[in-house]
Design a protein around this motif. Structure first.
Motif, PDB file in Angstrom:
ATOM      1  N   ASP A 136     -10.953  -6.644   2.698  1.00  0.00           N
ATOM      2  CA  ASP A 136      -9.560  -6.511   2.283  1.00  0.00           C
ATOM      3  C   ASP A 136      -8.662  -6.643   3.513  1.00  0.00           C
ATOM      4  O   ASP A 136      -7.732  -5.871   3.709  1.00  0.00           O
ATOM      5  CB  ASP A 136      -9.323  -5.168   1.582  1.00  0.00           C
ATOM      6  CG  ASP A 136      -7.925  -5.076   0.984  1.00  0.00           C
ATOM      7  OD1 ASP A 136      -7.397  -6.116   0.543  1.00  0.00           O
ATOM      8  OD2 ASP A 136      -7.346  -3.972   0.978  1.00  0.00           O
ATOM      9  N   GLY A 137      -8.984  -7.623   4.344  1.00  0.00           N
ATOM     10  CA  GLY A 137      -8.223  -7.865   5.565  1.00  0.00           C
ATOM     11  C   GLY A 137      -8.764  -7.075   6.741  1.00  0.00           C
ATOM     12  O   GLY A 137      -9.288  -5.970   6.590  1.00  0.00           O
ATOM     13  N   SER A 195       0.811  -1.219   0.000  1.00  0.00           N
ATOM     14  CA  SER A 195       0.000   0.000   0.000  1.00  0.00           C
ATOM     15  C   SER A 195       0.842   1.267   0.000  1.00  0.00           C
ATOM     16  O   SER A 195       0.302   2.371  -0.136  1.00  0.00           O
ATOM     17  CB  SER A 195      -0.902   0.008   1.232  1.00  0.00           C
ATOM     18  OG  SER A 195      -0.128  -0.004   2.420  1.00  0.00           O
ATOM     19  N   GLY A 196       2.167   1.125   0.195  1.00  0.00           N
ATOM     20  CA  GLY A 196       3.033   2.288   0.286  1.00  0.00           C
ATOM     21  C   GLY A 196       3.079   2.903   1.668  1.00  0.00           C
ATOM     22  O   GLY A 196       3.747   3.919   1.890  1.00  0.00           O
ATOM     23  N   ARG A 197       2.381   2.295   2.648  1.00  0.00           N
ATOM     24  CA  ARG A 197       2.365   2.834   4.013  1.00  0.00           C
ATOM     25  C   ARG A 197       3.658   2.516   4.756  1.00  0.00           C
ATOM     26  O   ARG A 197       4.324   1.534   4.449  1.00  0.00           O
ATOM     27  CB  ARG A 197       1.192   2.229   4.798  1.00  0.00           C
ATOM     28  CG  ARG A 197      -0.173   2.705   4.370  1.00  0.00           C
ATOM     29  CD  ARG A 197      -1.257   2.018   5.199  1.00  0.00           C
ATOM     30  NE  ARG A 197      -1.410   0.610   4.844  1.00  0.00           N
ATOM     31  CZ  ARG A 197      -1.751  -0.347   5.694  1.00  0.00           C
ATOM     32  NH1 ARG A 197      -1.931  -0.060   6.971  1.00  0.00           N
ATOM     33  NH2 ARG A 197      -1.890  -1.595   5.285  1.00  0.00           N
ATOM     34  N   LEU A 199      -2.866  -4.883   8.767  1.00  0.00           N
ATOM     35  CA  LEU A 199      -2.582  -5.622   7.535  1.00  0.00           C
ATOM     36  C   LEU A 199      -3.770  -5.598   6.580  1.00  0.00           C
ATOM     37  O   LEU A 199      -4.918  -5.803   6.995  1.00  0.00           O
ATOM     38  CB  LEU A 199      -2.240  -7.084   7.851  1.00  0.00           C
ATOM     39  CG  LEU A 199      -0.841  -7.401   8.369  1.00  0.00           C
ATOM     40  CD1 LEU A 199      -0.595  -6.810   9.749  1.00  0.00           C
ATOM     41  CD2 LEU A 199      -0.636  -8.924   8.406  1.00  0.00           C
ATOM     42  N   ASP A 200      -3.489  -5.343   5.301  1.00  0.00           N
ATOM     43  CA  ASP A 200      -4.512  -5.563   4.286  1.00  0.00           C
ATOM     44  C   ASP A 200      -4.368  -6.996   3.772  1.00  0.00           C
ATOM     45  O   ASP A 200      -3.498  -7.747   4.222  1.00  0.00           O
ATOM     46  CB  ASP A 200      -4.423  -4.526   3.162  1.00  0.00           C
ATOM     47  CG  ASP A 200      -3.042  -4.458   2.522  1.00  0.00           C
ATOM     48  OD1 ASP A 200      -2.312  -5.481   2.553  1.00  0.00           O
ATOM     49  OD2 ASP A 200      -2.681  -3.394   1.994  1.00  0.00           O
ATOM     50  N   MET A 245     -11.977   0.864   6.556  1.00  0.00           N
ATOM     51  CA  MET A 245     -10.541   0.831   6.846  1.00  0.00           C
ATOM     52  C   MET A 245      -9.862   0.385   5.566  1.00  0.00           C
ATOM     53  O   MET A 245      -9.851  -0.807   5.235  1.00  0.00           O
ATOM     54  CB  MET A 245     -10.228  -0.098   8.018  1.00  0.00           C
ATOM     55  CG  MET A 245     -10.823   0.382   9.330  1.00  0.00           C
ATOM     56  SD  MET A 245     -10.200  -0.490  10.795  1.00  0.00           S
ATOM     57  CE  MET A 245      -8.488   0.050  10.826  1.00  0.00           C
ATOM     58  N   GLY A 246      -9.339   1.364   4.816  1.00  0.00           N
ATOM     59  CA  GLY A 246      -8.840   1.055   3.490  1.00  0.00           C
ATOM     60  C   GLY A 246      -9.987   0.578   2.628  1.00  0.00           C
ATOM     61  O   GLY A 246     -11.037   1.217   2.542  1.00  0.00           O
ATOM     62  N   ASN A 247      -9.816  -0.578   2.017  1.00  0.00           N
ATOM     63  CA  ASN A 247     -10.866  -1.142   1.162  1.00  0.00           C
ATOM     64  C   ASN A 247     -11.779  -2.108   1.895  1.00  0.00           C
ATOM     65  O   ASN A 247     -12.661  -2.713   1.273  1.00  0.00           O
ATOM     66  CB  ASN A 247     -10.235  -1.852  -0.042  1.00  0.00           C
ATOM     67  CG  ASN A 247      -9.593  -0.869  -0.999  1.00  0.00           C
ATOM     68  OD1 ASN A 247     -10.106   0.231  -1.202  1.00  0.00           O
ATOM     69  ND2 ASN A 247      -8.468  -1.251  -1.598  1.00  0.00           N
ATOM     70  N   THR A 248     -11.585  -2.268   3.190  1.00  0.00           N
ATOM     71  CA  THR A 248     -12.508  -3.067   4.000  1.00  0.00           C
ATOM     72  C   THR A 248     -13.656  -2.184   4.464  1.00  0.00           C
ATOM     73  O   THR A 248     -13.426  -1.109   5.017  1.00  0.00           O
ATOM     74  CB  THR A 248     -11.784  -3.682   5.204  1.00  0.00           C
ATOM     75  OG1 THR A 248     -10.929  -4.748   4.739  1.00  0.00           O
ATOM     76  CG2 THR A 248     -12.767  -4.269   6.216  1.00  0.00           C
TER      77      THR A 248
END
Length: 238
Positions: A122-123, A4-6, A175-176, A32-35
């Motif tokens: 997505d995790g 993710s670049g994080r 974590l994703d 949370m992100g894509n979740t």
């Protein structure tokens, strides 16, 4: 570099949209992100049989994933006629996590069910469910106070959860799926706002991890849940 670049200690982007399920006493959509998980609180003026006439309330949860929450379609568990062991384990975890921050005597004999439905996975779906369910529960209690059903909100703290793991030898936060599916070790950390630990689920996926690595994961989890507590307070106006 993480996919993710994080940086190792960075959460995914977090947003919590309240009132998403308009008929529920309390609800939110947490991202949370894509979740993405829809959390809805439903109140009933009764308790399970094992709690009747004891003057205490009950908090429970149900968890599910929509058929296309993942890369391939999953069968609806209702169509299979039974819940998977994973589903049962996660919804029990959500219920335990919420009960840890509720004064159930102050509730009186009522039940609140938190429905946590995963729209996109997505995790970290169980962690997002716990963090979002706290917001939905808090909104439901505030509604009950407004309706003069309760004298005060019976919460004694906040609860949130975040995943941490070891990926390519580095401890990382939140974590994703890309990381979770390749981690050497991963864990879910459920924390309360006063520094308490509700539950830690940590597993070595490839090789055993050591105590120093565990403490590194704990430190990441502390920082991550502190940020989630702040997000909860902001959306609730606390």
């Amino acid at each position: 570099m993480r996919p993710s670049g994080r940086s190792p200690d960075a959460l995914r982007a977090v947003s919590i949209e309240t009132g998403f399920a308009r008929h529920a006493e309390g609800s939110c959509l947490i991202r949370m992100g894509n979740t993405e998980v829809l959390c809805a609180a439903s109140v009933e003026a009764k308790v399970p049989p094992f709690l009747r006439n004891q003057g205490v309330g009950w908090i429970t949860a149900e968890y599910g994933m929509l058929p296309r929450a993942t890369h391939t379609r999953g069968d609806r568990e209702a169509a299979r006629g039974k819940q998977s062991g994973r589903t049962q384990e996660i919804q029990r975890l959500i219920g335990r996590s919420l009960r840890a921050v509720v004064d159930r005597q102050a509730m009186g004999e009522m039940s609140v069910t938190l429905d946590c439905d995963v729209i996109n996975a997505d995790g970290g779906t169980r962690c997002a469910s716990i963090t979002g369910a706290y917001v939905a529960l808090s909104l439901a209690f505030r509604h009950l106070v407004k309706m003069n059903v309760l004298k005060a909100v019976p919460l004694i703290g906040q609860v949130a959860a975040v995943s941490c793991g070891i990926v390519e030898g580095t401890p990382v936060l939140d974590l994703d799926y890309a990381e979770d599916s390749n981690a050497e070790a991963d864990g879910n950390f459920v924390m309360t706002s006063d520094g308490g630990i509700v539950e830690i689920q940590a597993t070595a996926e490839k090789t055993a991890f050591n105590e120093a690595q565990f403490h590194a994961l704990m430190a990441l989890a502390r920082a991550g849940t502190d940020a989630l507590f702040a997000a909860q307070r902001q959306v609730l106006g606390d």
